[in-house]
Design a protein around this motif. Sequence first.
Motif, PDB file in Angstrom:
ATOM      1  N   VAL A  42       0.826  -1.197   0.000  1.00 47.29           N
ATOM      2  CA  VAL A  42       0.000   0.000   0.000  1.00 47.29           C
ATOM      3  C   VAL A  42       0.864   1.252   0.000  1.00 47.29           C
ATOM      4  N   ASP A  43       2.026   1.200   0.680  1.00 42.03           N
ATOM      5  CA  ASP A  43       2.893   2.379   0.705  1.00 42.03           C
ATOM      6  C   ASP A  43       3.407   2.695  -0.696  1.00 42.03           C
ATOM      7  N   ARG A  44       3.492   1.678  -1.541  1.00 37.85           N
ATOM      8  CA  ARG A  44       3.911   1.932  -2.911  1.00 37.85           C
ATOM      9  C   ARG A  44       2.788   2.611  -3.701  1.00 37.85           C
ATOM     10  N   VAL A  84      -5.646   5.716   2.875  1.00 42.34           N
ATOM     11  CA  VAL A  84      -4.653   4.718   2.493  1.00 42.34           C
ATOM     12  C   VAL A  84      -3.810   4.293   3.688  1.00 42.34           C
ATOM     13  N   ASN A  85      -3.539   5.217   4.595  1.00 42.15           N
ATOM     14  CA  ASN A  85      -2.634   4.944   5.703  1.00 42.15           C
ATOM     15  C   ASN A  85      -3.246   4.100   6.809  1.00 42.15           C
ATOM     16  N   ARG A  86      -4.566   4.083   6.920  1.00 42.24           N
ATOM     17  CA  ARG A  86      -5.193   3.452   8.080  1.00 42.24           C
ATOM     18  C   ARG A  86      -5.604   2.025   7.780  1.00 42.24           C
ATOM     19  N   GLY A  87      -5.256   1.105   8.669  1.00 42.95           N
ATOM     20  CA  GLY A  87      -5.571  -0.299   8.509  1.00 42.95           C
ATOM     21  C   GLY A  87      -6.836  -0.705   9.234  1.00 42.95           C
ATOM     22  N   ASN A  93      -4.007   0.351   4.679  1.00 44.57           N
ATOM     23  CA  ASN A  93      -5.377  -0.076   4.399  1.00 44.57           C
ATOM     24  C   ASN A  93      -5.405  -0.996   3.180  1.00 44.57           C
ATOM     25  N   PRO A  94      -5.572  -2.307   3.366  1.00 43.41           N
ATOM     26  CA  PRO A  94      -5.571  -3.226   2.229  1.00 43.41           C
ATOM     27  C   PRO A  94      -6.867  -3.225   1.440  1.00 43.41           C
TER      28      PRO A  94
END
Length: 318
Positions: free
Chosen positions: A9-11, A156-159, A167-168
Amino acid sequence: MVSLLVRFVDRIKRVLVPGKRRSKSCRLQEHMDELKVALCIQHRVLRMSGQEVDFEDVRDNGPFELESPLIEEHNRRRIQAQLMYMFECLHRESSSDSISEGFRMDFTVERRASSIASAGEGVFVKGKAIRGSVIALYPGLVAIPEHGPEIYLDIVNRGTSKEEESNPYAIVRMDNTLIDANVDLSSIDHNNEDTWPNYYNPDTRRNQRKLATSPNPYAIAHCVNHPSAEIGQANVQQLMYDFTEEFPNHLRPYIPNRLISANFVGFGHDALASTMVYIAVRDIEDEEIFVDYRLNPAMGYPEWYTPVDEGAAARRWS
């Protein structure tokens, strides 16, 4: 398999630029997807009318030109008709009356252990869905580029828990609309802003989230897996779809998406909500469905991932 996506996700963050103009290659791939779906839907229409016709005949002699500006509208109208029928079936099934004759889906979908080892849950068709059928929808809250990078990156950052850093279940459409399935939609009243999640408010966005829930049992596309090397090909195609004001009021509770609260929107937006629909590209009967994740080839692949069409992925992320 979804759990393995977390590390990538970081990508995604590095290529996700809200408001960025799409390249010609990206627009070309969008048009190619629209054309593929249009041919599948046309084949379905002919078969539903009782005609016996091979898909190759539709593909080779169909009424669609590659540059036709009508393809997107053609798809929108026919997908809308399928969704209205699907939602009407759900509405009648949930009412006290029995399902009216002529309103019954030929298939359902369900989550269960994937046929791919170590992939977790997958999505399976029960019954038969013919080519061109809308199989599933991607649920969740919707952010559009104009919401700004802070909200985009927060999504995007939160899971799914405090321990998970990414966050997938956030998916990015080709128009840079972001759909977050990592949300409990069941507690949201669209007309009551007090019920909207606080974590989209930049001042109070440190709350935990839950996986999307919806009264629509077809809204489980966030659990669809990518095909393994042994399986090779996807049997569904993703396509962008927007619900508009013409969608009937009594069917709107089955829309599994909500645009982020108007408090965070300083502009007009025509759609009620945006989603991704998953459409069968061949007949699917009592089997698992798979979609090409189209991970960015420029960012490298995880060990479990085998690309289905690297050219399409390269155009999508260009």
